[in-house]
Enzyme design. Structure first.
Site, PDB file in Angstrom:
ATOM      1  N   ARG A 174      36.485  47.727  -6.169  1.00 21.77           N
ATOM      2  CA  ARG A 174      35.400  48.090  -7.083  1.00 21.77           C
ATOM      3  C   ARG A 174      34.621  49.332  -6.640  1.00 21.77           C
ATOM      4  NH1 ARG A 174      38.389  45.295  -8.912  1.00 21.77           N
ATOM      5  NH2 ARG A 174      38.156  43.256  -9.891  1.00 21.77           N
ATOM      6  N   SER A 225      29.923  41.341 -14.638  1.00 25.35           N
ATOM      7  CA  SER A 225      29.708  40.753 -13.315  1.00 25.35           C
ATOM      8  C   SER A 225      28.595  41.495 -12.590  1.00 25.35           C
ATOM      9  CB  SER A 225      30.996  40.829 -12.481  1.00 25.35           C
ATOM     10  OG  SER A 225      32.015  40.062 -13.077  1.00 25.35           O
ATOM     11  N   GLU A 295      27.351  44.705  -8.072  1.00 20.46           N
ATOM     12  CA  GLU A 295      28.396  45.509  -8.683  1.00 20.46           C
ATOM     13  C   GLU A 295      27.779  46.349  -9.803  1.00 20.46           C
ATOM     14  OE1 GLU A 295      32.192  44.334 -11.434  1.00 20.46           O
ATOM     15  OE2 GLU A 295      32.218  43.581  -9.377  1.00 20.46           O
TER      16      GLU A 295
END
Length: 302
Positions: A174, A225, A295
């Protein structure tokens, strides 16, 4: 700011709005105003806009479809450039595909699957733009953008544009080189895909899309998320084990369906979401000894 807005309008670069609420441009429906919101109609007009903004010594920020973003209640100072219509082109040359940074990742994956090209099945149901997906190395179901990206066309803080190869993007979980080491925004990308069975590819994409619908809260606005998975643990599992499902502050609530989602129940403020994020960090650290990292990208005036 009005002088800058007038200059930009004179150049006919696309849409220019003043004091535009960014809640209208984020999937969480949260965010104060942008002093100026610009939606350039092409990469050439994007370059023109940045030249004018820089010559005016005004701060500037680039956003995509706003799906992985939490904008401050006080908004964003200066100019906000939104990549969307006009920077959402798509060109297919055999198994090599070029896409604009403002193109919807979901629409991209659907179009590609129907052409019998494999590699984007994991993206079924993932919101956001191509630019955002490359920037954060979006992924699911055991795959991610790094597996298929050949190169990315990147706009850097100084206004320059450069192609970066897959290796130069320095992808990891990520993350990419663009988040800290070389801050930049993806305005285009080239992907190397594979030929496959059209029916099987479409079915796999739909299966992944259905899985997301069944396990994630699509009935309320969210930013996707919120936390990175602290592997080998999973963020949602740790938050649920901490007894935080359904916990709320103001109009923001930790989803009762998936604990790694914070949803806007109707009148949430960024302040509410930030309060929940900090509460999750404190609680999970206390109960499980795990440090949680976000995130979602948090931007705007403090």
């Amino acid at each position: 700011m009005k002088d800058l807005a007038d200059k930009l309008r004179e150049l006919n670069i696309g849409s220019v709005k003043e004091n535009e609420p960014l809640a209208n441009h984020t999937s969480m429906k949260i965010g104060g105003p942008a002093d100026i919101l610009i939606e350039p109609s092409s990469i050439e007009n994007l370059k023109k806009a940045i030249d004018v903004i820089k010559s005016s010594a005004v701060k500037w920020t680039v956003i995509g479809r706003g799906s992985n973003l939490l904008v401050s209640d006080k908004g964003i100072e200066g100019a906000v450039i939104k990549l969307g219509s006009g920077i959402d082109d798509l060109e297919i040359d055999g198994t090599k595909v070029t896409a604009g940074g403002g193109l919807s990742l979901v629409n991209f994956a659907i179009t590609i699957s129907r052409k019998g090209l494999s590699g984007l099945e994991f993206a079924g149901g993932i919101p956001g733009s191509i630019g955002g997906a490359v920037y954060m190395n979006a992924g699911a179901h055991g795959s991610d953008i790094s597996q298929i990206l050949e190169k990315a066309y990147v706009l850097f803080e100084d206004g320059s544009l450069e192609w970066l190869t897959n290796e130069e993007m320095k992808f990891s979980y990520r993350t990419s080189v663009l988040q800290k080491e070389r801050p930049g925004i993806v305005v285009g990308a080239v992907f190397q895909l594979k030929e496959g069975n059209r029916e099987e590819i479409v079915a796999e994409l739909q299966k992944n899309k259905d899985y997301r619908k069944d396990t994630q809260p699509y009935n309320f606005p969210s930013c996707g998320s919120v936390f990175r998975n602290p592997l080998p643990n999973y963020a949602g599992n740790l938050i649920e084990k901490s007894g935080l499902k359904g916990h709320r502050i103001g109009g923001a609530q930790i989803s009762e369906l998936h604990a790694n989602f914070i949803v806007n129940t109707g009148n949430a403020k960024a302040e509410d979401v930030l309060g929940l994020i900090q509460h999750v960090k404190d609680t999970v650290l206390e109960k499980h000894g795990v440090k949680m990292e976000t995130e979602v990208e948090i931007i705007g005036r403090k």
